[in-house]
Scaffold this active site. Sequence first.
Site, PDB file in Angstrom:
ATOM      1  N   ASP A   9      40.330  25.608  47.376  1.00  0.00           N
ATOM      2  CA  ASP A   9      40.703  27.023  47.546  1.00  0.00           C
ATOM      3  C   ASP A   9      39.533  27.897  47.095  1.00  0.00           C
ATOM      4  O   ASP A   9      38.986  27.707  46.006  1.00  0.00           O
ATOM      5  CB  ASP A   9      41.957  27.320  46.704  1.00  0.00           C
ATOM      6  N   ASP A 104      41.708  30.537  53.318  1.00  0.00           N
ATOM      7  CA  ASP A 104      40.746  30.108  52.297  1.00  0.00           C
ATOM      8  C   ASP A 104      41.157  28.865  51.545  1.00  0.00           C
ATOM      9  O   ASP A 104      40.647  28.596  50.477  1.00  0.00           O
ATOM     10  CB  ASP A 104      40.465  31.259  51.325  1.00  0.00           C
ATOM     11  N   GLU A 105      42.122  28.107  52.094  1.00  0.00           N
ATOM     12  CA  GLU A 105      42.463  26.873  51.402  1.00  0.00           C
ATOM     13  C   GLU A 105      42.754  25.755  52.388  1.00  0.00           C
ATOM     14  O   GLU A 105      43.077  25.999  53.557  1.00  0.00           O
ATOM     15  CB  GLU A 105      43.637  27.070  50.435  1.00  0.00           C
TER      16      GLU A 105
HETATM   17  P1  TTP Z   1      44.372  33.603  47.509  1.00  0.00           P
HETATM   18  O1  TTP Z   1      43.637  32.295  47.581  1.00  0.00           O
HETATM   19  O2  TTP Z   1      45.794  33.577  47.052  1.00  0.00           O
HETATM   20  O3  TTP Z   1      43.629  34.621  46.544  1.00  0.00           O
HETATM   21  P2  TTP Z   1      42.077  34.823  46.268  1.00  0.00           P
HETATM   22  O4  TTP Z   1      41.251  33.871  47.055  1.00  0.00           O
HETATM   23  O5  TTP Z   1      41.747  36.266  46.434  1.00  0.00           O
HETATM   24  O6  TTP Z   1      41.967  34.500  44.724  1.00  0.00           O
HETATM   25  P3  TTP Z   1      42.028  33.078  43.977  1.00  0.00           P
HETATM   26  O7  TTP Z   1      40.730  32.955  43.273  1.00  0.00           O
HETATM   27  O8  TTP Z   1      43.178  33.182  43.024  1.00  0.00           O
HETATM   28  O9  TTP Z   1      42.229  32.032  45.013  1.00  0.00           O
HETATM   29  O10 TTP Z   1      44.368  34.304  48.917  1.00  0.00           O
HETATM   30  C1  TTP Z   1      43.228  34.236  49.792  1.00  0.00           C
HETATM   31  C2  TTP Z   1      42.994  35.546  50.476  1.00  0.00           C
HETATM   32  O11 TTP Z   1      44.141  35.909  51.219  1.00  0.00           O
HETATM   33  C3  TTP Z   1      42.713  36.685  49.518  1.00  0.00           C
HETATM   34  O12 TTP Z   1      41.344  36.802  49.183  1.00  0.00           O
HETATM   35  C4  TTP Z   1      43.219  37.862  50.283  1.00  0.00           C
HETATM   36  C5  TTP Z   1      44.311  37.324  51.179  1.00  0.00           C
HETATM   37  N1  TTP Z   1      45.619  37.698  50.609  1.00  0.00           N
HETATM   38  C6  TTP Z   1      46.253  38.837  51.090  1.00  0.00           C
HETATM   39  O13 TTP Z   1      45.748  39.501  52.004  1.00  0.00           O
HETATM   40  N2  TTP Z   1      47.431  39.207  50.523  1.00  0.00           N
HETATM   41  C7  TTP Z   1      48.016  38.505  49.497  1.00  0.00           C
HETATM   42  O14 TTP Z   1      49.096  38.879  48.996  1.00  0.00           O
HETATM   43  C8  TTP Z   1      47.356  37.322  49.010  1.00  0.00           C
HETATM   44  C9  TTP Z   1      47.950  36.519  47.878  1.00  0.00           C
HETATM   45  C10 TTP Z   1      46.152  36.977  49.596  1.00  0.00           C
HETATM   46 MG    MG Z   2      41.688  31.794  47.078  1.00  0.00          MG
END
Ligand code: TTP
Ligand code: MG
Length: 406
Positions: A9, A104-105
């Site tokens: 991720d 992103d995962e």
């Molecule tokens: P995530 O992987 O949940 O968050 P992140 O990558 O920003 O942070 P982390 O380091 O905790 O992984 O989500 C990936 C992307 O998806 C995030 O950058 C933006 C988008 N997203 C939204 O648009 N709305 C949301 O509610 C969430 C959780 C994520």
């Molecule tokens: Mg992320």
Amino acid sequence: MARRIMHIDLDAFFVSVEQVENPELKAKPVVVGGRPEGRGVVASASYEARAFGLHAGMPLTTASRLCPQAIFIQGSFAKYRDASQRFMTILADFSPYLEPLGLDEAYLDATGFESIYGSIHQMAVKIKQRIKNELGLCASVGIASCKVVAKVASELSKPDGLQEVAAGKERSFLAPLPIAKLPGIGKKTGRKLNGLGINTIGELSIMPLRTLKSHFGASGEVLHHFANGIDDREVEPPAAAKSISRETTFSKDTRDRSLLKATLRYLSERVGAELRQEGKRARCIFLKLRYADFTTISRRHTLSQTSDSDQTIFDTGVKLLSRALSVEKQPVRLVGIGVSNLVESGRQLDMLDWSRQRQEQLDRAIDRIRKKYGFTAIQTGRTLLLKDIFPESDEGYTLQTPSLSR
Ligand code: TTP
Ligand code: MG
């Protein structure tokens, strides 16, 4: 032999992409989601912003109150989609057993890859390095014998982390963690479990299966297995998209039919463009409306023939809209349109249906012009109304939240 599953991720994905483009944003509280006075929510917050309590899903107004010095960025979905594709391409170089989740995962089945990389840990180090070198992004990786434990491990290791849970250690790894860390436990389930005196995953793991089932039905069994580090789900390559939709929240709740229709037209064109790009046609069209009091409805219509035309999507959307507005008098907060029941568009057009054929040729000609000159280079009369309302960019009008302005 125990499986070795990786969960990868990207850290603060949207924000990190912005920081690669503009290094001045590095090591600062940065939020992607929109203007601080806007009505949207935080999509992604840098770890520096999270230190102030900011997190995804928080209203932007709250975020700017908690951290007034944060830098707020509107964001651009096309940029993130591009980075996502490059990220998945790197992962696909390491294993064909890849299951992307969102942007992103991904899960990756690395069982048996020790012989190539020395160890699975080494393989993960290499993956992280390539992502860093080629994209400038940090990824966190969890490795375990099943998906659920790998996901918890990557989450726990963030940011820029790498954690491996040895086979046989799944239960003891999970046991001390609060139940909220377990995928599948949302706010509601979490509260209910807390009410039953269950606070850690270890406590959940020893709860009798019968009791869990009586409270949570079939998902009680899943909770029981997950809490015990048991998860037989395979890493599955992506299934074809089941639906395509676009939606937007208005900056002010509205009853203005021409604004609603203009927005619907624009969203229909976005949906139609993606549908054609995917080489698909749709059997079903659906409209989503959220009213001022947040009541959300979805209405659908099944077409007699599949279609990939903007006009059909729009016309059907308008009919569904008129019907919905005739029974509900509240102003509208959000409007969305989508297509489902998708089929490959291999089928030839009905040669007798000239007007339909012309419409479809027109859509394709417009797609080509837009690809070359930007989405708003060519507009139908109806969407011109939006010119005064939404800022324009090459990718189209910038709607309320970046994830929605695809
Ligand atoms: P995530 O992987 O949940 O968050 P992140 O990558 O920003 O942070 P982390 O380091 O905790 O992984 O989500 C990936 C992307 O998806 C995030 O950058 C933006 C988008 N997203 C939204 O648009 N709305 C949301 O509610 C969430 C959780 C994520
Ligand atoms: Mg992320």
